[in-house]
Each structure stands twice: as C-alpha cells, then as structure tokens.
Design a protein around this motif. Structure first.
Motif, PDB file in Angstrom:
ATOM      1  N   VAL A  47       3.276  17.816  32.667  1.00  0.00           N
ATOM      2  CA  VAL A  47       2.385  18.959  32.482  1.00  0.00           C
ATOM      3  C   VAL A  47       2.491  19.882  33.687  1.00  0.00           C
ATOM      4  O   VAL A  47       2.369  19.442  34.831  1.00  0.00           O
ATOM      5  CB  VAL A  47       0.922  18.489  32.300  1.00  0.00           C
ATOM      6  CG1 VAL A  47      -0.006  19.668  32.087  1.00  0.00           C
ATOM      7  CG2 VAL A  47       0.823  17.504  31.139  1.00  0.00           C
ATOM      8  N   LEU A  53      -3.817  21.152  28.743  1.00  0.00           N
ATOM      9  CA  LEU A  53      -3.342  19.900  28.152  1.00  0.00           C
ATOM     10  C   LEU A  53      -3.069  20.047  26.668  1.00  0.00           C
ATOM     11  O   LEU A  53      -2.114  19.468  26.154  1.00  0.00           O
ATOM     12  CB  LEU A  53      -4.345  18.783  28.407  1.00  0.00           C
ATOM     13  CG  LEU A  53      -4.250  18.205  29.805  1.00  0.00           C
ATOM     14  CD1 LEU A  53      -5.317  17.159  30.025  1.00  0.00           C
ATOM     15  CD2 LEU A  53      -2.892  17.620  30.062  1.00  0.00           C
ATOM     16  N   SER A  54      -3.886  20.825  25.971  1.00  0.00           N
ATOM     17  CA  SER A  54      -3.639  21.008  24.538  1.00  0.00           C
ATOM     18  C   SER A  54      -2.283  21.679  24.313  1.00  0.00           C
ATOM     19  O   SER A  54      -1.544  21.310  23.397  1.00  0.00           O
ATOM     20  CB  SER A  54      -4.775  21.791  23.884  1.00  0.00           C
ATOM     21  OG  SER A  54      -4.959  23.040  24.510  1.00  0.00           O
ATOM     22  N   VAL A  57       0.430  19.076  24.949  1.00  0.00           N
ATOM     23  CA  VAL A  57       0.555  18.152  23.815  1.00  0.00           C
ATOM     24  C   VAL A  57       1.407  18.783  22.717  1.00  0.00           C
ATOM     25  O   VAL A  57       2.309  18.147  22.169  1.00  0.00           O
ATOM     26  CB  VAL A  57      -0.832  17.734  23.272  1.00  0.00           C
ATOM     27  CG1 VAL A  57      -0.709  17.060  21.911  1.00  0.00           C
ATOM     28  CG2 VAL A  57      -1.535  16.823  24.263  1.00  0.00           C
ATOM     29  N   SER A 103      -5.939   8.669  24.398  1.00  0.00           N
ATOM     30  CA  SER A 103      -4.903   8.515  23.373  1.00  0.00           C
ATOM     31  C   SER A 103      -5.470   8.827  22.006  1.00  0.00           C
ATOM     32  O   SER A 103      -6.660   8.655  21.754  1.00  0.00           O
ATOM     33  CB  SER A 103      -4.311   7.105  23.408  1.00  0.00           C
ATOM     34  OG  SER A 103      -5.282   6.152  23.035  1.00  0.00           O
ATOM     35  N   VAL A 113      -2.330  10.956  26.818  1.00  0.00           N
ATOM     36  CA  VAL A 113      -2.429  11.898  27.923  1.00  0.00           C
ATOM     37  C   VAL A 113      -2.812  11.104  29.159  1.00  0.00           C
ATOM     38  O   VAL A 113      -3.798  10.366  29.148  1.00  0.00           O
ATOM     39  CB  VAL A 113      -3.483  12.990  27.629  1.00  0.00           C
ATOM     40  CG1 VAL A 113      -3.600  13.937  28.813  1.00  0.00           C
ATOM     41  CG2 VAL A 113      -3.149  13.742  26.346  1.00  0.00           C
ATOM     42  N   ARG A 116      -3.808  14.651  34.302  1.00  0.00           N
ATOM     43  CA  ARG A 116      -3.263  15.985  34.025  1.00  0.00           C
ATOM     44  C   ARG A 116      -1.773  16.024  34.342  1.00  0.00           C
ATOM     45  O   ARG A 116      -1.205  17.080  34.533  1.00  0.00           O
ATOM     46  CB  ARG A 116      -3.984  17.049  34.844  1.00  0.00           C
ATOM     47  CG  ARG A 116      -5.386  17.299  34.386  1.00  0.00           C
ATOM     48  CD  ARG A 116      -5.890  18.666  34.743  1.00  0.00           C
ATOM     49  NE  ARG A 116      -4.949  19.746  34.705  1.00  0.00           N
ATOM     50  CZ  ARG A 116      -4.628  20.467  33.621  1.00  0.00           C
ATOM     51  NH1 ARG A 116      -5.157  20.180  32.463  1.00  0.00           N
ATOM     52  NH2 ARG A 116      -3.759  21.453  33.700  1.00  0.00           N
ATOM     53  N   VAL A 119       2.187  13.746  29.297  1.00  0.00           N
ATOM     54  CA  VAL A 119       1.866  13.463  27.900  1.00  0.00           C
ATOM     55  C   VAL A 119       2.988  12.587  27.369  1.00  0.00           C
ATOM     56  O   VAL A 119       4.161  12.951  27.455  1.00  0.00           O
ATOM     57  CB  VAL A 119       1.774  14.753  27.060  1.00  0.00           C
ATOM     58  CG1 VAL A 119       1.514  14.418  25.596  1.00  0.00           C
ATOM     59  CG2 VAL A 119       0.693  15.685  27.604  1.00  0.00           C
TER      60      VAL A 119
END
Length: 127
Positions: A47, A53-54, A57, A103, A113, A116, A119
């Motif tokens: 990341v 994070l979204s 992913v 998860s 995840v 930070r 992923v």
C-alpha cells in the motif's frame, strides 16, 4: 491464513498508480464478465502512503484477477463498505501499538489487510 513470502505463486508488486496493468507473467490474459476462468494467482500488494486501503484492495484484487480495476465485474461496495474499511485503519501506524489485521471474502477470494502496509489476496476459493 496469510500467504508466506516463499509461496512461488505470489507476486510482489510495488503497489500504487502507474503500474502496468498486465499480469507479472507478461501474458495478455484479462478477466472480464465474458471470460470463463480467472487466473489463479495470489497477490501481496504494498500500500502506498497516499493510497486509501479501499483503493489498494481494488488494485490488489484486479492484479490477482489479471485485469484493471475498472474491468472488475463488481464494485468493492458489493462486498464491503469501503468507507468502513478505511475508517478501521484511519489511525496511523505510529498511533497504534499493534498490527491491525482485517480479513474478508470478496470476488471469490480471501482478502487480508495487514495494518496499512499490505493487502494479501488469495487464490480463488471454492464457495
């Protein structure tokens, strides 16, 4: 369970924008709604500091599927609330003393995840 670094089927991209949207094996395989079988690779995605994070992913799953983020069959919010995912990890690593793990199953894969930093996206799992 998180994949291990010695698993030969796991790719280790640098993450972030500007990456090639071709699979690391150089093939032209892309997964779209009309494809019959998705690739079966697992991915560990790093990341970027300026990336939610979204978003990470979505990029990680797209890489595992062998397509771009825009070519995924369904949006992330069909699987999990992206705002809630980002909120879980809103505090920086310096403000939290232990690693946070989260998860969930999405796109027929297990997604993990790790704080930070990364992923992990599994091989496709049987439903």
């Amino acid at each position: 369970m998180a994949p291990t670094d010695d698993d030969p089927s796991i790719t280790h991209p640098t993450g972030g924008h500007g990456e090639s949207d071709r699979p690391l094996d150089g093939s032209d395989h892309r997964t779209a709604a009309n494809d019959v079988e998705p690739p079966t690779i697992a991915v560990e995605y790093s990341v970027d500091d300026d990336q939610s994070l979204s978003e990470a992913v979505v990029f990680a799953v797209a890489e595992a599927e062998g397509c771009t983020a825009l070519e995924l069959d369904e949006p992330l919010y069909n699987w999990i609330d992206p705002d809630a995912l980002d909120a879980v990890f809103r505090l920086s690593r310096e403000e939290v003393t232990a690693d946070r793990l989260f998860s969930f199953r999405a796109y027929g894969r297990e997604v993990l995840v790790v704080d930070r930093r990364a992923v992990h996206v599994s091989h496709p799992v049987d439903t």
